[in-house]
Design an enzyme around this catalytic site. Sequence first.
Site, PDB file in Angstrom:
ATOM      1  N   HIS A  69       0.681  -1.240   0.170  1.00  0.00           N
ATOM      2  CA  HIS A  69       0.110   0.099   0.204  1.00  0.00           C
ATOM      3  C   HIS A  69       0.803   1.086   0.122  1.00  0.00           C
ATOM      4  CE1 HIS A  69      -3.173  -2.798   1.246  1.00  0.00           C
ATOM      5  NE2 HIS A  69      -4.246  -1.677   0.575  1.00  0.00           N
ATOM      6  N   LYS A  84      -0.612   4.937   4.253  1.00  0.00           N
ATOM      7  CA  LYS A  84      -1.639   3.942   5.083  1.00  0.00           C
ATOM      8  C   LYS A  84      -1.223   3.861   6.649  1.00  0.00           C
ATOM      9  CE  LYS A  84      -3.893  -0.343   4.750  1.00  0.00           C
ATOM     10  NZ  LYS A  84      -5.289   0.153   5.330  1.00  0.00           N
TER      11      LYS A  84
END
Length: 238
Positions: free
Chosen positions: A135, A139
């Site tokens: 990600h 995040k």
Amino acid sequence: MKIALIGYGKMGKAIERVATARGHDIVLKIDVDNRGEMTKENLSKAEVAIEFTGPSSALENLRRCAETPVPVICGSTGWLKEYSEIENLYKQNGSAFLYASNFSIGVNIFFELNRKLATLMANHPEYAIELKEIHHTQKKDAPSGTAITLAEQIMQAIPSFTHWVNRPGDNASELPILSERVDPAPGTHEIKYQSPIDDIQIIHTAHSREGFASGAVLAAEYIGHKKGIFTMKDVLGF
Ligand SMILES: NC(=O)c1ccc[n+]([C@@H]2O[C@H](COP(=O)([O-])OP(=O)(O)OC[C@H]3O[C@@H](n4cnc5c(N)ncnc54)[C@H](O)[C@@H]3O)[C@@H](O)[C@H]2O)c1
């Protein structure tokens, strides 16, 4: 539908674009600077609330919404240890609640593939499993909520895994989840079964946030005036 957005960040804005394109009205937008407007009265003007804030704020927002009759769609990840408390609150207040670690239709199809593949692999311990998620660097939680769902499905099918760890596994009872943070990745999940003879791998790669936003709006349309606790399996008819 009249929609309240709780969290007007990357996902809140993507949901607004999809929802308005589908003819819905955003009647309330809550973010950190106007939290005072998240009153029972304002929430009750919406037919559904969609919560995408983050791990440290979701619980309080979900508890607040549970004091109103408004059904809630929640996409915030990283708060799941308290899932049963929230489920009970919404059962008690008689409204509706739907949480998904990932709203994308593709990922929900991927969940079904993962479940099936893990069931097939249960009697083949010669394959080592690696679960990886990639990600963007903003995040806040690791592993991703999606990776936790994938891990839980694998543990259900292969009970020799008793728990997951967010590092390479030390022993056969640990299911390893590896987390990588690389910009601008919206989300990749890979499950690899490796043996000296061959590898079997399934991968889902999100190309943008639109898939999550479309799925969240679809879930909002589904939950409508229903009562109870739902998942994306209900929305997609799996
Ligand atoms: N379930 C899914 O399909 C899915 C998909 C993408 C992201 N997510 C999750 O959704 C959450 C939000 O993701 P994002 O990419 O939009 O993050 P983001 O940081 O871009 O947006 C979050 C927004 O929430 C606001 N916020 C923080 N605390 C708040 C509070 N107490 N009340 C109201 N607003 C508050 C922030 O100011 C920010 O604008 C994260 O937990 C992420 O992991 C889930």
